[in-house]
Design a protein around this motif. Structure first.
Motif, PDB file in Angstrom:
ATOM      1  N   ASP A 156       0.829  -1.186   0.036  1.00  0.00           N
ATOM      2  CA  ASP A 156      -0.214   0.060   0.153  1.00  0.00           C
ATOM      3  C   ASP A 156       0.911   1.272  -0.134  1.00  0.00           C
ATOM      4  O   ASP A 156       2.018   1.272   0.285  1.00  0.00           O
ATOM      5  N   ARG A 163       9.263   2.220   6.648  1.00  0.00           N
ATOM      6  CA  ARG A 163       8.347   2.400   5.561  1.00  0.00           C
ATOM      7  C   ARG A 163       8.982   3.586   4.606  1.00  0.00           C
ATOM      8  O   ARG A 163       8.997   3.629   3.655  1.00  0.00           O
ATOM      9  N   LEU A 179      -5.172   8.398   6.870  1.00  0.00           N
ATOM     10  CA  LEU A 179      -4.511   6.951   7.261  1.00  0.00           C
ATOM     11  C   LEU A 179      -5.347   6.057   7.927  1.00  0.00           C
ATOM     12  O   LEU A 179      -5.546   4.791   7.365  1.00  0.00           O
ATOM     13  N   PHE A 180      -6.204   6.409   8.705  1.00  0.00           N
ATOM     14  CA  PHE A 180      -7.210   5.759   9.566  1.00  0.00           C
ATOM     15  C   PHE A 180      -8.240   5.433   8.861  1.00  0.00           C
ATOM     16  O   PHE A 180      -8.466   4.003   8.743  1.00  0.00           O
ATOM     17  N   ARG A 217      -8.141   4.844   5.442  1.00  0.00           N
ATOM     18  CA  ARG A 217      -7.798   3.820   4.496  1.00  0.00           C
ATOM     19  C   ARG A 217      -7.810   2.679   5.093  1.00  0.00           C
ATOM     20  O   ARG A 217      -8.174   1.667   4.491  1.00  0.00           O
ATOM     21  N   ARG A 218      -6.979   2.398   6.522  1.00  0.00           N
ATOM     22  CA  ARG A 218      -6.842   1.124   6.770  1.00  0.00           C
ATOM     23  C   ARG A 218      -8.151   0.825   7.289  1.00  0.00           C
ATOM     24  O   ARG A 218      -8.527  -0.552   7.455  1.00  0.00           O
ATOM     25  N   CYS A 229      -6.792   9.527  16.405  1.00  0.00           N
ATOM     26  CA  CYS A 229      -5.653   9.907  16.097  1.00  0.00           C
ATOM     27  C   CYS A 229      -5.121  10.820  17.129  1.00  0.00           C
ATOM     28  O   CYS A 229      -3.826  10.659  17.582  1.00  0.00           O
ATOM     29  N   PRO A 267       1.624   6.781  13.502  1.00  0.00           N
ATOM     30  CA  PRO A 267       1.091   5.693  12.272  1.00  0.00           C
ATOM     31  C   PRO A 267       0.799   4.397  12.698  1.00  0.00           C
ATOM     32  O   PRO A 267      -0.109   3.820  12.270  1.00  0.00           O
ATOM     33  N   GLU A 326      -2.943   2.507  12.649  1.00  0.00           N
ATOM     34  CA  GLU A 326      -3.352   1.441  11.737  1.00  0.00           C
ATOM     35  C   GLU A 326      -3.661   0.253  12.654  1.00  0.00           C
ATOM     36  O   GLU A 326      -4.870  -0.589  12.338  1.00  0.00           O
ATOM     37  N   ALA A 329      -7.343   1.170  13.469  1.00  0.00           N
ATOM     38  CA  ALA A 329      -8.255   0.921  12.411  1.00  0.00           C
ATOM     39  C   ALA A 329      -8.659  -0.324  12.018  1.00  0.00           C
ATOM     40  O   ALA A 329      -9.407  -0.828  11.496  1.00  0.00           O
ATOM     41  N   ALA A 330      -7.476  -1.348  12.566  1.00  0.00           N
ATOM     42  CA  ALA A 330      -7.868  -2.855  12.360  1.00  0.00           C
ATOM     43  C   ALA A 330      -9.202  -3.276  13.300  1.00  0.00           C
ATOM     44  O   ALA A 330     -10.002  -4.161  12.779  1.00  0.00           O
ATOM     45  N   GLY A 364      -2.061  -6.292  15.342  1.00  0.00           N
ATOM     46  CA  GLY A 364      -1.834  -5.950  13.862  1.00  0.00           C
ATOM     47  C   GLY A 364      -1.797  -7.251  13.187  1.00  0.00           C
ATOM     48  O   GLY A 364      -2.079  -8.141  13.197  1.00  0.00           O
TER      49      GLY A 364
END
Length: 810
Positions: free
Chosen positions: A245, A281, A412-413, A415-416, A438, A445, A449, A452-453, A477
């Motif tokens: 991604d 990343r 980012l949140f 999207r995930r 956030c 990050p 993530e 968000a999962a 994660g």
């Protein structure tokens, strides 16, 4: 039959060629194009008028529409060209348009016909002045039609590939690139089709054109997948880990870090930052950006190493350098890479930081080698250039929906979260919850993530609420994540485990601070004893180097440090489990009691603003100190701290918060002890002042009467005068002007006797306000002018403004 062309421009043709005259006027042709885009649904007259004649009033706009319809029918000779009255539609038996034929072709799956009809953007070059709504509508229609055209071309190209007709696939991919020259799927598709036809050289030229266009047009870096594919075609496949991604919110960091690593005078760039900020990343994306311009890139994951002696052998192995008995691996690497431009990425260096000396030697003996290192702490060698990777920026205004949508952390949140739950609806409530999440995880990050999962099972609002009580939810994660990143606590624990015993003790003690601390406060509270506050300084520096503590922008003479809240929670847990918990929290409370008492006399003078700003920076710490004192039944300290803070709460508008703290302090049983009477009176003066400023006049009077009794019992003349002034003001507020005058005159006489200028000014303000409301304007002016002058003498700017406001009313 009339034909309307809307793709790539706008024109109307009949059997004998393009129409001219009134019917060909721009706005009238746009009217036909709008109806054509609307299809059989048509458009209401109100909608048409709003789009095309927004500058005119309703009557004139409707007249203009009627005139346009009349001209079109007259000049085309077709009375039935436009059908309907309230809702207008085009008569498809008289006029055909490319846009309606395009949409019909898409609907029936005839993608080749649709692709051939689409010759450019809808109404390209068409503009109507002062028609903002039309521009918005046009943008939406253009986007819808262009996306449909792109999907049609992609379908045609992929269909040709499935039939192994790569020549036709190449043609369709080129057509798609003509619509969007930067479309990654089209570039890759064209390259793959060219390779399938045996034209590898043209495939590489396609990648080079893409890279040049991105750098020139967007000032960015080319797509990593395209560059990796190009690299594989050159016979040198990328050695970098594959990240499926995109990287969100790091465009500036990527650009700066890439420019740094490409500098001729820089050999070693270290990306530092707390665990979970995305250093790895970012390093991979930097390496991908650099990859086309060096001979080779190698990636060395050091996370499994614990012995620093294994670092250079691991680098040698990654670079394909065979070990030689008795030879230093550094020399072998330098010899093997001599004359080649290479980039070596060393990931997770923090637990083998003792290998920094070997890295320094490699830099010296192999100057053509570039090293990109990720580490939670600096290597501390001369050649190192540090680049700090901060958490993602948080939204400044959580109520600004537009800003939330654009914010990198929120993006980012979302999207995930969408990957975890594709049916997630992104509405205002979701955006607000995402912003709270956030903020709770400090913009990290990794933590974003992990949170968000959880959208697989919970709504963002539920996640935000659960996170308010702790960070345990931020775990679980992806299985491809390292074990140390499976939960945010494990990420912090990984960094803490690398500290010395002394550094771990200071780390835990820092958990006592909320919202950061000055260096002086951190030194004193974290020291092992009162006589050697500097003993903690080395540990604080080490924690900064380890990215567990961060310098914070602050005034030049008051440097500050802060922990991310995710890190501070871990430190606080460690402190609460330790045997020194009460001692450290007591030192923390004592530091802030002393600070508040030191600043309290300055809250009304020329340095008021500086004192207020200092207290504001430690607002959270002051609350923690008060809370500990109350819970520990430390009445004297709590009374002193609350009494020193009430004016800060008043001036900065923390009225209800201040009242709540003062109520808790005054409710302490130990605060009733006779030896604490004067401190209790100080605190009650604050309680009364805050109460009357929130409209609780009766409660304020009760406080001031109790204060007066205590001051009289202790024969405290200045205190008596101040209490009389406060009670005089309350009497004025209750419209008991006689009582107000009596109390204030008594106060003025006593204050002048003892030289209490500030208190005398309060009495004069009371007398001036009383005279004003009694209609004695000359008396009011005299008293208020004297009050203002006295307040100026003691540099009470807030008081001057208060007196002058009354003067303005007289």
């Amino acid at each position: 039959m009339l034909r309307l062309k809307t793709f790539g421009g706008l024109s109307l043709e009949g059997d004998e060629g393009p129409l001219t005259g009134a019917a060909a006027q721009r706005r009238r042709l746009v009217l036909l194009a709008s109806l054509a885009a609307a299809g059989q649904k048509g458009m209401s007259r109100d909608a048409v008028v709003g789009l095309l004649w927004p500058e005119a009033d309703e009557a004139r706009a409707r007249a203009a529409l009627s005139q346009a319809l009349y001209a079109l029918k007259r000049d085309t000779g077709e009375d039935e060209l436009v059908l309907g009255h309230d809702v207008l539609t085009l008569n498809s038996d008289i006029l055909r348009s490319d846009v309606s034929e395009f949409e019909h072709a898409i609907a029936r799956g005839d993608f080749e016909a649709a692709a051939n009809l689409y010759s450019g953007p809808f109404l390209a070059g068409v503009f109507i002045s002062e028609a903002v709504e039309f521009e918005h509508w046009l943008d939406g229609v253009r986007l819808r039609l262009s996306q449909a055209a792109e999907q049609a071309l992609e379908h045609l190209a992929m269909d040709a590939e499935s039939r192994r007709d790569f020549a036709t696939a190449t043609s369709w991919w080129r057509r798609l690139l003509g619509l969007d020259a930067l479309k990654t799927r089209a570039v890759l598709g064209l390259m793959e089709a060219l390779v399938a036809r045996g034209d590898r050289a043209e495939a590489l030229r396609t990648a080079e054109r893409h890279a040049q266009r991105v750098r020139e047009d967007l000032d960015g870096e080319p797509n990593a997948r395209i560059m990796a594919y190009a690299s594989s075609l050159r016979g040198t496949p990328s050695r970098l880990p594959v990240i499926a991604d995109e990287m969100i919110g790091r465009d500036d960091e990527l650009r700066v870090a890439t420019s740094l690593i490409e500098r001729s005078d820089l050999s070693l760039l270290t990306l530092t930052g707390a665990g979970g900020t995305g250093k790895t990343r970012l390093a991979i994306h930097v390496a991908r950006a650099v990859e086309p311009r060096v001979d080779r890139v190698w990636f060395v994951d050091l996370s499994a190493l614990r012995d620093s002696a294994g670092v250079m052998p691991a680098v040698a192995s990654a670079c394909g350098v065979q070990p030689e008995p008795g030879r230093d691996p550094v020399d072998g690497i330098a010899s093997s890479l001599a004359g080649r431009r290479v980039l070596i990425v060393l990931d997770n260096f923090e637990q083998v930081v003792d290998a920094a000396g070997a890295v320094a030697r490699l830099v010296n003996v192999a100057p053509q080698v570039k090293l990109l290192v990720t580490s939670r702490m600096r290597l501390g060698i001369r050649a190192e250039h540090e680049f700090f990777v901060a958490p993602l920026a948080l939204p400044e205004d959580p109520t600004d929906i537009g800003a939330l949508r654009a914010n990198s952390a929120v993006r980012l949140f979302l999207r995930r979260a969408a990957a975890a739950n594709p049916s997630l609806a992104v509405d205002d409530d979701t955006l607000g919850a995402a912003a709270r999440i956030c903020a709770r995880v400090d913009g990290l990050p990794l933590a974003i993530e992990l949170a968000a999962a959880r959208c697989r099972l919970m709504s963002p609002r539920t996640i935000a609420t659960r996170l308010e009580s702790g960070l345990d939810l931020v775990s679980g994660g992806g299985r491809d994540m390292p074990a140390r990143q499976q939960a945010i606590r494990e990420t912090v624990a990984w960094s803490v485990a690398l500290l010395s015993d002394a550094e771990r003790r200071v780390f835990a003690r820092l958990g006592a601070f909320a919202g950061g601390a000055s260096v002086a406060a951190a030194e004193w509270v974290c020291a092992d004893n009162n006589d050697d506050a500097s003993s903690a300084l080395d540990a604080l520096s080490a924690l900064v180097d380890a990215s567990l503590l961060m310098p914070e922008p602050a005034p030049r003479d008051d440097p500050r440090l802060r922990m991310l809240e995710t890190v501070r929670e871990f430190a606080m847990d460690a402190l609460l489990r330790s045997s020194e918990k009460e001692a450290v929290l007591g030192r923390h409370a004592e530091w802030y009691r002393r600070l508040a008492m030191q600043l309290e006399p300055r809250l009304t003078g020329e340095t008021q603003q500086d004192a207020l700003s200092t207290l504001a920076r430690d607002h959270a710490n002051l609350g923690c100190a008060l809370d500990w004192m109350i819970r520990s039944d430390h009445a004297e300290g709590a009374l002193a701290l609350a009494a020193a803070l009430w004016r800060y709460w008043l001036v900065r508008g923390h009225l209800e918060e201040g009242r709540a703290w003062l109520a808790r302090v005054l409710d302490m049983a130990a605060s009733q002890l006779p030896e604490l009477d004067q401190l209790r009176a100080d605190a009650m003066t604050g309680a009364g002042t805050l109460a009357q400023n929130t409209g609780a006049v009766v409660a304020a009077k009760t406080c001031f009467e109790a204060v007066l009794a205590i001051r009289r019992a202790h024969d405290d003349a200045t205190g008596i005068a101040r209490a009389l002034a406060d009670l005089g003001w309350i009497a004025w507020r209750q419209c008991d002007f006689g009582k107000a005058r009596q109390l204030s005159n008594e106060c003025l006489t006593l204050a002048e006797e003892v030289g209490a200028t500030r208190v005398a000014a309060l009495a004069l303000t009371n007398l001036g306000a009383t005279a004003l409301f009694e209609g004695n304007f000359l008396e009011a002016c005299e008293a208020l002018e004297r009050s203002s002058a006295m307040r100026q003498q003691v540099a009470d700017r807030r008081g001057v403004a208060f007196s002058d406001t009354f003067l303005a009313w007289t």
